[in-house]
Design a protein around this motif. Sequence first.
Motif, mmCIF file in Angstrom:
data_model
loop_
_atom_site.group_PDB
_atom_site.id
_atom_site.type_symbol
_atom_site.label_atom_id
_atom_site.label_comp_id
_atom_site.label_asym_id
_atom_site.label_seq_id
_atom_site.Cartn_x
_atom_site.Cartn_y
_atom_site.Cartn_z
ATOM 1 N N VAL A 135 38.142 -28.310 -31.493
ATOM 2 C CA VAL A 135 38.939 -27.945 -30.313
ATOM 3 C C VAL A 135 38.257 -28.404 -29.028
ATOM 4 N N TYR A 136 39.052 -29.052 -28.185
ATOM 5 C CA TYR A 136 38.640 -29.351 -26.810
ATOM 6 C C TYR A 136 39.538 -28.506 -25.926
ATOM 7 N N CYS A 137 38.940 -27.625 -25.138
ATOM 8 C CA CYS A 137 39.736 -26.713 -24.312
ATOM 9 C C CYS A 137 39.423 -26.958 -22.838
ATOM 10 N N GLU A 138 40.465 -27.062 -22.034
ATOM 11 C CA GLU A 138 40.275 -27.286 -20.606
ATOM 12 C C GLU A 138 39.548 -26.104 -19.964
ATOM 13 N N ALA A 139 38.861 -26.383 -18.875
ATOM 14 C CA ALA A 139 38.154 -25.336 -18.128
ATOM 15 C C ALA A 139 38.967 -24.992 -16.871
ATOM 16 N N PRO A 140 38.999 -23.718 -16.484
ATOM 17 C CA PRO A 140 38.391 -22.562 -17.127
ATOM 18 C C PRO A 140 39.037 -22.282 -18.481
ATOM 19 N N ILE A 141 38.258 -21.712 -19.372
ATOM 20 C CA ILE A 141 38.820 -21.514 -20.709
ATOM 21 C C ILE A 141 39.802 -20.343 -20.744
ATOM 22 N N ALA A 142 39.725 -19.452 -19.753
ATOM 23 C CA ALA A 142 40.650 -18.308 -19.745
ATOM 24 C C ALA A 142 40.746 -17.740 -18.337
ATOM 25 N N HIS A 143 41.729 -16.871 -18.127
ATOM 26 C CA HIS A 143 41.890 -16.281 -16.788
ATOM 27 C C HIS A 143 41.354 -14.848 -16.725
ATOM 28 N N THR A 144 40.925 -14.298 -17.876
ATOM 29 C CA THR A 144 40.303 -12.961 -17.857
ATOM 30 C C THR A 144 39.005 -13.020 -18.659
ATOM 31 N N MET A 145 38.115 -12.081 -18.361
ATOM 32 C CA MET A 145 36.845 -12.011 -19.091
ATOM 33 C C MET A 145 37.115 -11.746 -20.571
ATOM 34 N N LEU A 167 34.266 -29.143 -18.928
ATOM 35 C CA LEU A 167 33.438 -29.202 -17.719
ATOM 36 C C LEU A 167 32.932 -30.634 -17.647
ATOM 37 N N LEU A 168 33.598 -31.406 -16.808
ATOM 38 C CA LEU A 168 33.540 -32.857 -16.962
ATOM 39 C C LEU A 168 32.234 -33.524 -16.560
ATOM 40 N N TYR A 169 31.519 -32.929 -15.611
ATOM 41 C CA TYR A 169 30.394 -33.690 -15.075
ATOM 42 C C TYR A 169 29.159 -33.652 -15.972
ATOM 43 N N ARG A 170 29.105 -32.696 -16.858
ATOM 44 C CA ARG A 170 27.919 -32.606 -17.714
ATOM 45 C C ARG A 170 27.831 -33.764 -18.711
ATOM 46 N N THR A 171 28.930 -34.460 -18.912
ATOM 47 C CA THR A 171 28.887 -35.616 -19.813
ATOM 48 C C THR A 171 29.065 -36.936 -19.047
ATOM 49 N N GLU A 172 29.123 -36.862 -17.718
ATOM 50 C CA GLU A 172 29.358 -38.063 -16.909
ATOM 51 C C GLU A 172 28.009 -38.756 -16.664
ATOM 52 N N PRO A 173 27.877 -40.041 -16.989
ATOM 53 C CA PRO A 173 26.555 -40.687 -16.932
ATOM 54 C C PRO A 173 25.876 -40.636 -15.563
ATOM 55 N N GLN A 174 26.644 -40.837 -14.491
ATOM 56 C CA GLN A 174 26.009 -40.832 -13.172
ATOM 57 C C GLN A 174 25.463 -39.435 -12.842
ATOM 58 N N TYR A 175 26.230 -38.414 -13.175
ATOM 59 C CA TYR A 175 25.767 -37.045 -12.938
ATOM 60 C C TYR A 175 24.562 -36.722 -13.826
ATOM 61 N N PRO A 386 27.619 -29.103 -28.787
ATOM 62 C CA PRO A 386 28.227 -29.895 -27.707
ATOM 63 C C PRO A 386 27.498 -29.680 -26.383
ATOM 64 N N VAL A 387 27.513 -30.693 -25.545
ATOM 65 C CA VAL A 387 26.879 -30.567 -24.228
ATOM 66 C C VAL A 387 27.508 -29.401 -23.464
ATOM 67 N N VAL A 388 28.817 -29.257 -23.590
ATOM 68 C CA VAL A 388 29.487 -28.096 -22.981
ATOM 69 C C VAL A 388 29.957 -27.203 -24.124
ATOM 70 N N ASN A 389 29.070 -26.311 -24.541
ATOM 71 C CA ASN A 389 29.385 -25.460 -25.686
ATOM 72 C C ASN A 389 30.082 -24.166 -25.244
ATOM 73 N N ALA A 390 30.316 -23.285 -26.191
ATOM 74 C CA ALA A 390 31.055 -22.053 -25.901
ATOM 75 C C ALA A 390 30.341 -21.208 -24.849
ATOM 76 N N GLN A 391 29.001 -21.130 -24.928
ATOM 77 C CA GLN A 391 28.257 -20.294 -23.979
ATOM 78 C C GLN A 391 28.414 -20.828 -22.554
ATOM 79 N N LEU A 392 28.200 -22.140 -22.374
ATOM 80 C CA LEU A 392 28.310 -22.717 -21.027
ATOM 81 C C LEU A 392 29.734 -22.591 -20.493
ATOM 82 N N ALA A 393 30.708 -22.820 -21.373
ATOM 83 C CA ALA A 393 32.112 -22.719 -20.967
ATOM 84 C C ALA A 393 32.426 -21.291 -20.545
ATOM 85 N N TYR A 394 31.874 -20.341 -21.303
ATOM 86 C CA TYR A 394 32.105 -18.927 -21.000
ATOM 87 C C TYR A 394 31.468 -18.565 -19.649
ATOM 88 N N GLU A 395 30.216 -18.998 -19.453
ATOM 89 C CA GLU A 395 29.524 -18.675 -18.199
ATOM 90 C C GLU A 395 30.277 -19.246 -16.994
#
Lengths: 424, 309
Positions: A135-145, A167-175, A386-395
């Motif tokens: 699954v690839y899920c757009e960020a924010p992953i949800a609207h409630t905690m 979270l697009l920039y964490r995989t962007e080479p320049q960033y 993944p570079v943007v895993n569940a924990q980072l997406a959640y945070e």
Amino acid sequence: MFRNSFSRRSFLKKSSLGTLAGVLAAGERIPVAEAVFSDRVTTDDPITCAVIGFGSWGREIAAVISEIEEMELTAICDHFPLMLRRAERSHPGARREEDYRSLLQDESIQAVFVATPTHLHREIVLAALAAGKNVYCEAPIAHTMEDARAIAKAAREVSGQIFQAGLLYRTEPQYRSVYGFVRSGALGRFAMTRSQWHYKDSWRRSSSSAARARELNWRLDEEVSLGLVGEVGIQQIDTTVWMLGALPTAVSGFGGVTFWRDGRTVPDTVQSILEFPRGEHMIFDATLVSGFDAAYDLLFGSDSTIILRDNKAWMFKEVDAPQLGWEVYARKDRFYKETGIALLANATKIEALGQDPTADDPNAKSPLWHALKAFADNHNYGPFEPVVNAQLAYEATVIAIKANEAVKTSSRIEFDPDWFSIDA
Amino acid sequence: MATRFELVLHGDDEGHLRSAGEEAIREIKRIAKRFSFYGPASELSRVNRVAGERPVRVSGELFELLSLCQNVYHDSRGAFDPTVGPLLRAWGFTSGTPQRPGESELKRALSVTGFENVSLDGSDSSVRFLAKGIELDLGGIAKGWALDECKSLLKDAGIDCALLHGGTSSVLTIGTDSTGGPWRIGIEDPYEREDLNESDEDPNWFSHCDLAGTALSVSAIHGKSFVQNDTEYGHVIDPRTGHSITGPIVSAVAGHSAALADAWSTAMLVTTKQDGQFEFQDVTAAASFEKVESRWTLRSGVWDGFPPP
């Protein structure tokens, strides 16, 4: 269907890409036992992908999937027939479905990309993970905690499946290149960061059907929308969190409807200040009223300041900053009275290939392309974290939710560390 | 496309019109980025880089647009040809220092011009160039294509009265104007534009076209030309011969599709009466005009009410 004449996948499929890339880069031998072997059975067939939600961002995702050789857009789902008619034209080879559940039952689909309105993610992501999909899920992953936790928990608990958030920039080479630069201390001591997102647009979507128009305008519905700071700002706030290597301790917010007075209550202009543990602050502002100067991120340090914009970066040195050496030879661009030293990802490599690192890269790709490519690589060579895993997406989602809450209430909210725990 | 697009939308709900217009403009930007000849990261540039080596899978949209190009190329017997880039380069029109190329240079450029060297495979929406050096430039059709896409989005949003144009040379309408009559579009004399007085009610029109839900595209040989050995060379190149077209020529094409009108108006600039009849599809009127001794005359095609009685 196109195949690589020389299949890297065939070569790499027995080992993790991360390990192998590390070995190759270092040029060192490592004991075989240290290599991480993947038990995933891979073939040279492209990853079969389905996009759920064919709005403007879903269309972008579908277009990028079509560009990536290792991926094949097999199906598109949207419950609005007009969107499916558009899908038929732009991706005639992809199957079209109104109900996402029938896609999830299809065992031939390996990966789903969730690009529905934020508040609809939970049900779809949970069902997709339960159906064994990557699954690839757009960020924010949800609207409630609560929803964010449910998604993150489910994503963490499945084994052998990929969950990556947008979270697009964490995989962007320049960033990523700037990240390495910042973490090496080239900025000196961090002072603050400042990001802006300015775009003149009503943020309203139109449809000939009133019911559909209500659905389309979920961003203007304060019950479900995380507003500008949450829906848009999440990307740039995440960049600061990543660069600073710390989660915020508090957020203050302000906002209002200053121009688009069409009955909306979701602010068209917002400002947020995030506080970080070592005393740094991030100032973020976003507006739909003025497009002036578009979007960029500024990282201010005692030795230099870096600006990131349009996937390019420049460094501005303080007069008392130590010499780094290489900057003497680097390309410099004028910014009014300042001189920016261009920071180029892979400059040495490009030069070694006999190309001009300052020329526009004909193979330059969008941040979304890099995010989806990372997902594809994980599928083919992983699974690895993944570079943007569940924990980072959640945070990032928690920060977005609370930042929006602060804007709505014009208040300062202190982050309870437990909020960042998926299990709390 | 480096062109200013403008939309005039008529209706009661300003907010609705605004948001529908914004979506249309976003679509134009998306198309401009995707089909840009000059943007190195555009989908078209990727095709130009790779399709000479191997087939390139393209988006449904690009494939549809290239299929349309193929049809007009075929129907116009090569007068419309999006692979004309090498010829324009040989003439120096892309570098800013135009000059007449030598015969061998012209021959070489002609050998890598011709849409027959572009192979489209519908089974996997792929494109392949059958000769090395071929490149596609969709400048002669993309503006109209963008307008057609906008029209479709605006109609989906319930807009039933609108006029859209790209650079004033491609115009597309939805329905009639707000009074219920057709949108009357003038065909301007580009050589008199400098004398245009804003208060003129009928500023330098030498003909016009009435549109109601239809499109008009006008092309002209105006501006970029140079003189060498007492001969004036225009910036429009006939892709069939490699020769430059000179003179005060304007073409106009009306039809249901702005993309087709755009492509055919490009083709009509290089055609003459000697080319005979064409099999037009979805085109309601097509002509080219030439200014001879201060008067506009029909050069090729047919145009309602022209010359005026």
